[in-house]
Design a protein around this motif. Sequence first.
Motif, PDB file in Angstrom:
ATOM      1  N   SER B  31       0.822  -1.223   0.000  1.00  0.00           N
ATOM      2  CA  SER B  31       0.000   0.000   0.000  1.00  0.00           C
ATOM      3  C   SER B  31       0.849   1.263   0.000  1.00  0.00           C
ATOM      4  O   SER B  31       0.379   2.338   0.322  1.00  0.00           O
ATOM      5  CB  SER B  31      -0.919   0.002   1.225  1.00  0.00           C
ATOM      6  OG  SER B  31      -0.161  -0.018   2.419  1.00  0.00           O
ATOM      7  N   GLY B  32       2.122   1.131  -0.366  1.00  0.00           N
ATOM      8  CA  GLY B  32       2.989   2.302  -0.460  1.00  0.00           C
ATOM      9  C   GLY B  32       2.770   3.039  -1.768  1.00  0.00           C
ATOM     10  O   GLY B  32       1.663   3.032  -2.323  1.00  0.00           O
ATOM     11  N   ALA B  33       3.827   3.681  -2.251  1.00  0.00           N
ATOM     12  CA  ALA B  33       3.693   4.528  -3.437  1.00  0.00           C
ATOM     13  C   ALA B  33       3.120   3.749  -4.627  1.00  0.00           C
ATOM     14  O   ALA B  33       2.134   4.170  -5.242  1.00  0.00           O
ATOM     15  CB  ALA B  33       5.055   5.118  -3.794  1.00  0.00           C
ATOM     16  N   ARG B 117       5.993  -1.689   8.387  1.00  0.00           N
ATOM     17  CA  ARG B 117       4.875  -2.639   8.389  1.00  0.00           C
ATOM     18  C   ARG B 117       3.627  -1.864   8.807  1.00  0.00           C
ATOM     19  O   ARG B 117       3.176  -1.924   9.942  1.00  0.00           O
ATOM     20  CB  ARG B 117       5.162  -3.797   9.352  1.00  0.00           C
ATOM     21  CG  ARG B 117       6.281  -4.721   8.864  1.00  0.00           C
ATOM     22  CD  ARG B 117       5.809  -5.593   7.703  1.00  0.00           C
ATOM     23  NE  ARG B 117       6.829  -6.500   7.208  1.00  0.00           N
ATOM     24  CZ  ARG B 117       7.466  -6.349   6.026  1.00  0.00           C
ATOM     25  NH1 ARG B 117       7.211  -5.310   5.257  1.00  0.00           N
ATOM     26  NH2 ARG B 117       8.350  -7.239   5.623  1.00  0.00           N
ATOM     27  N   MET B 118       3.099  -1.097   7.847  1.00  0.00           N
ATOM     28  CA  MET B 118       1.982  -0.200   8.155  1.00  0.00           C
ATOM     29  C   MET B 118       1.286   0.172   6.856  1.00  0.00           C
ATOM     30  O   MET B 118       1.902   0.172   5.788  1.00  0.00           O
ATOM     31  CB  MET B 118       2.513   1.072   8.825  1.00  0.00           C
ATOM     32  CG  MET B 118       3.416   1.895   7.915  1.00  0.00           C
ATOM     33  SD  MET B 118       4.453   3.129   8.761  1.00  0.00           S
ATOM     34  CE  MET B 118       3.229   4.154   9.539  1.00  0.00           C
ATOM     35  N   LEU B 119       0.016   0.511   6.958  1.00  0.00           N
ATOM     36  CA  LEU B 119      -0.703   0.986   5.792  1.00  0.00           C
ATOM     37  C   LEU B 119      -0.001   2.250   5.280  1.00  0.00           C
ATOM     38  O   LEU B 119       0.313   3.156   6.052  1.00  0.00           O
ATOM     39  CB  LEU B 119      -2.161   1.289   6.162  1.00  0.00           C
ATOM     40  CG  LEU B 119      -3.092   1.524   4.973  1.00  0.00           C
ATOM     41  CD1 LEU B 119      -3.247   0.266   4.122  1.00  0.00           C
ATOM     42  CD2 LEU B 119      -4.458   2.014   5.439  1.00  0.00           C
ATOM     43  N   GLY B 120       0.226   2.276   3.983  1.00  0.00           N
ATOM     44  CA  GLY B 120       0.927   3.423   3.406  1.00  0.00           C
ATOM     45  C   GLY B 120       2.420   3.212   3.287  1.00  0.00           C
ATOM     46  O   GLY B 120       3.112   3.999   2.640  1.00  0.00           O
ATOM     47  N   GLY B 121       2.914   2.154   3.958  1.00  0.00           N
ATOM     48  CA  GLY B 121       4.328   1.793   3.838  1.00  0.00           C
ATOM     49  C   GLY B 121       5.259   2.963   4.113  1.00  0.00           C
ATOM     50  O   GLY B 121       5.024   3.770   5.012  1.00  0.00           O
ATOM     51  N   ARG B 122       6.300   3.047   3.310  1.00  0.00           N
ATOM     52  CA  ARG B 122       7.335   4.050   3.565  1.00  0.00           C
ATOM     53  C   ARG B 122       6.928   5.453   3.098  1.00  0.00           C
ATOM     54  O   ARG B 122       7.662   6.405   3.341  1.00  0.00           O
ATOM     55  CB  ARG B 122       8.654   3.595   2.916  1.00  0.00           C
ATOM     56  CG  ARG B 122       9.216   2.355   3.590  1.00  0.00           C
ATOM     57  CD  ARG B 122      10.570   1.955   3.032  1.00  0.00           C
ATOM     58  NE  ARG B 122      10.435   1.257   1.763  1.00  0.00           N
ATOM     59  CZ  ARG B 122      11.472   0.773   1.066  1.00  0.00           C
ATOM     60  NH1 ARG B 122      12.708   0.933   1.521  1.00  0.00           N
ATOM     61  NH2 ARG B 122      11.289   0.150  -0.059  1.00  0.00           N
ATOM     62  N   THR B 123       5.769   5.577   2.456  1.00  0.00           N
ATOM     63  CA  THR B 123       5.360   6.943   2.079  1.00  0.00           C
ATOM     64  C   THR B 123       4.991   7.767   3.307  1.00  0.00           C
ATOM     65  O   THR B 123       4.897   8.987   3.231  1.00  0.00           O
ATOM     66  CB  THR B 123       4.152   6.966   1.118  1.00  0.00           C
ATOM     67  OG1 THR B 123       2.976   6.493   1.787  1.00  0.00           O
ATOM     68  CG2 THR B 123       4.415   6.161  -0.128  1.00  0.00           C
ATOM     69  N   ASN B 124       4.797   7.081   4.446  1.00  0.00           N
ATOM     70  CA  ASN B 124       4.422   7.836   5.643  1.00  0.00           C
ATOM     71  C   ASN B 124       5.572   8.666   6.213  1.00  0.00           C
ATOM     72  O   ASN B 124       5.346   9.603   6.957  1.00  0.00           O
ATOM     73  CB  ASN B 124       3.891   6.878   6.711  1.00  0.00           C
ATOM     74  CG  ASN B 124       2.577   6.251   6.293  1.00  0.00           C
ATOM     75  OD1 ASN B 124       1.614   6.947   5.983  1.00  0.00           O
ATOM     76  ND2 ASN B 124       2.527   4.922   6.232  1.00  0.00           N
ATOM     77  N   HIS B 125       6.788   8.290   5.872  1.00  0.00           N
ATOM     78  CA  HIS B 125       7.919   9.021   6.495  1.00  0.00           C
ATOM     79  C   HIS B 125       8.930   9.553   5.482  1.00  0.00           C
ATOM     80  O   HIS B 125       9.900  10.188   5.868  1.00  0.00           O
ATOM     81  CB  HIS B 125       8.622   8.115   7.517  1.00  0.00           C
ATOM     82  CG  HIS B 125       9.791   7.376   6.949  1.00  0.00           C
ATOM     83  ND1 HIS B 125      10.998   7.261   7.597  1.00  0.00           N
ATOM     84  CD2 HIS B 125       9.957   6.745   5.764  1.00  0.00           C
ATOM     85  CE1 HIS B 125      11.841   6.579   6.841  1.00  0.00           C
ATOM     86  NE2 HIS B 125      11.242   6.254   5.725  1.00  0.00           N
ATOM     87  N   TRP B 126       8.735   9.310   4.200  1.00  0.00           N
ATOM     88  CA  TRP B 126       9.795   9.626   3.229  1.00  0.00           C
ATOM     89  C   TRP B 126      10.105  11.116   3.221  1.00  0.00           C
ATOM     90  O   TRP B 126       9.359  11.949   3.730  1.00  0.00           O
ATOM     91  CB  TRP B 126       9.424   9.131   1.831  1.00  0.00           C
ATOM     92  CG  TRP B 126       8.237   9.794   1.183  1.00  0.00           C
ATOM     93  CD1 TRP B 126       6.971   9.888   1.698  1.00  0.00           C
ATOM     94  CD2 TRP B 126       8.186  10.435  -0.102  1.00  0.00           C
ATOM     95  NE1 TRP B 126       6.153  10.539   0.804  1.00  0.00           N
ATOM     96  CE2 TRP B 126       6.871  10.888  -0.311  1.00  0.00           C
ATOM     97  CE3 TRP B 126       9.128  10.660  -1.102  1.00  0.00           C
ATOM     98  CZ2 TRP B 126       6.471  11.560  -1.466  1.00  0.00           C
ATOM     99  CZ3 TRP B 126       8.723  11.318  -2.262  1.00  0.00           C
ATOM    100  CH2 TRP B 126       7.411  11.761  -2.424  1.00  0.00           C
TER     101      TRP B 126
END
Lengths: 272, 577
Positions: B31-33, B117-126
């Motif tokens: 569910s990332g980018a 390991r979260m909805l949105g993956g690494r887009t949450n912190h990039w």
Amino acid sequence: MSKSDTFYYQHSLSRRDSLKLFAALASSSLLPTLTGCEPAATQMVAPVAASSLVAPPWPQLTLTPLHSAGYGKDPNLLIKPAAPWPLTLTAAQLASLALLADLILPRQGEWPAASELAVPTVLDEWVSAPYPNQQQDRLMLLSLLGWLDAAAQQQGLRQFTDPRQVAVGTTSTSAEPANKSAAVQSTRFALQRTVLDAIAGPTVAAEFRQAAQAFDRLRQLVVAAYYCHETGSKLLGYQGNTAIAGDYPGPTAAAYQHLNAQLSKLGLTAVT
Amino acid sequence: MSAQSLTNAPKPELTADLDADLNYDVLVVGSGAGGAMAAYELTRQGQRVLLLEAGRDYDPKKETPMFRRNSDAPLMGAATPDKDFGFYDATVDGGWQVPNEPYTAAAGSEFMWWRARMLGGRTNHWGRYALRFSPHDFKGKSRDGLGADWPFEYDDIAPWYDKTELLVGICGTNTGLDDMPPSPDGVLQPPPKARIPELLVAAAAKKHGITAVPMHRAVLTRPKDQRAACFYATSCGYGCSIGAAFQTTTSLLPMALATGLLTIKTNAMVKSVDTDDGGKVTGVTFIDKTNGLPVQLPARVVILAASACESARILLNSASNKHPRGLANSSGQVGKNLMDSTGANFGAYVPALMDRPLYNEDGHTANHLFIPWWGHQLQAEKKLDFPRGYHFELGGRFTEPGAYTSAPLQGYGHDLRRQVRQHYGAYVSFALRGEMLPNEHCYMELDPLVKDKWGIPVARFHWRWSEHELKQVAHGLATAKLLLETMGATPGPLPSPEQAILKGGQVIHEVGTTRMGASAADSVTNQWGQTWDCDNLFVMDGGVFASNPHKNCTLTILTLAMRNSDYLARQLREGRL
């Protein structure tokens, strides 16, 4: 002397509370009797110059590793845990660090002393954390306390910081101790400075380097905890963390002016 | 198509919260980018999507520590092994290590793999740096004979960059520089004003013919859809509850859910892609992390967007008689061509910035100005000894005090406060981010022995920088030193490039493990991210990158996922899949 006789830094100590505590101590019969345990100021050896101080060996501490759990990989980011892990400093260690912190950042003018901004609380949380960097700092800081005591003994002090010394920030109040006691403290400060001067400056003799490194680490942590605090951050001049409506305003006129003056000194042309 | 209509597929053991009558045309993993963009574009075009995410549900509106101070966090917010980027970093259950889900490195190799390991993956912190690749970025091999070309031209992808930038919301300007292709008028939002240290760097760079310009960032400076404009407070790495900093959890996913055509299943860790006797993809098997049980789901089309190395791992774990080397791996390229960005940092205190007038320098909390690559012409003239470019991200501002002080403090007592104030906001750092070339020593495979908690074989990494990267880093360090000296600083001695270069994976731009290409012989997918070996299997994460230009990968992952989902939707409409 029993534990109950002495000043101890308390984690929830506000400045007001610390003043009250000191006033209570001063008005009780404790302080006068306490001075009886202290060698009179005249009996202390005169402060020696840093250069003549002999560096004690660096303490070889064996600390039991901390195995408490960390806050994990999914902590609640909105509510700070009351105590993320058990605190480990003894009351005496905490008091020593509080007094050291106040030597590093004493009260001055509008600036509170380190202990008034809960710096010792942060130090306790820091050295009690179960993570590798913090455990390394724990060994370093506890070793430093031992080393400072050994150095202070050369000066005729029983230990580097006396728990009864009370945080520096609380001394210049209406709850000032008796003159005699103040004189003792003043001599004590001079002796402490003799030791610190050997390890706190830009040039340090080789045999003091380990202590100097540890003191630098303590100084960094004290400074970090102090300026991290909302009051310290405000006094430093951090102006962010506030919502701005509309566009980011950018630098002030004074900030541009300063930059332009610097650019012209450097022979550089401003980019618009 | 409903789950039941796949008569030949194994009957799924649906977990309680998955409706047995669930209808979907496409199953997306991640569910990332890439995955969220696929879900967005496919549902926008009327396709029904089931999206599986290995991590937990996550809502930035409820969980982001907006306005929280470092002093409100344990350890003044410092980085720890639990939270590698500091307490408030948005990453959930991840970082350099994910509990119970190890990875390994071959002897002599070191590689760091960031996962969330979260909805949105690494887009949450990039970092939200969002620079377009340029025409020459897609054709590096044609120019210098190294690495691989992409199987399309810049002009093919440019309209998709336009659409993606509009949807994501990018602030920045058209600079006219050859490393920064322009966006059409009206696409970019205005960038924030430059800060004082950035202006000083810009002036120093100008003296040497180097240009600093506004960074392009996926941060709104104007409201868009349901998202507010930036209010210039709270680090974007914490996540953004107002949606100004782009993350899929406040944009693409809610938009796709609003169509009624998207179903999201979290805590679903995909183990393998399943195939029939003919080798065609029939669905996936995932582990329901809430009970540890495997679940099989049928699917007409599967899109892997689990991150470059996780998708490659899934393919390698999906070997069958028809696909003995792993699924979609007839070329042997799955896991190969692993690339990160080069990284190196160099900085110094700048006397000209000491004791400067205070003001709020939070801004959008990252680069307002940066230095794009200026050396294309020099490389064309063979005046540089390394083939690919880099850019500099600039550090230095009045930040919120935290757990670390880098100022060289002396003594004790009230004078310390003067020293702290003097050094506040006076440190300038240059973070080099450069293009790495693929090499035979950098790849991932399955570890023959180690399995994760779910019994899934883990990734094993191999890594070695080549002289191309080391020479590039040496050039960058020398340039940073020159600029610092021009600013009047006295930087310390330069480290060697071997000392300075960050570890493989450390810049978190790992791509290339399922690269796209023009031929099934040397690539895993075609230009649409469709695997050569299975036409109903797509890859839509950074794995498909044929090269790794220095400009940060997320914008291009998003753009390719949009373009390739549009292609997929057409294939579905036309009955080709």
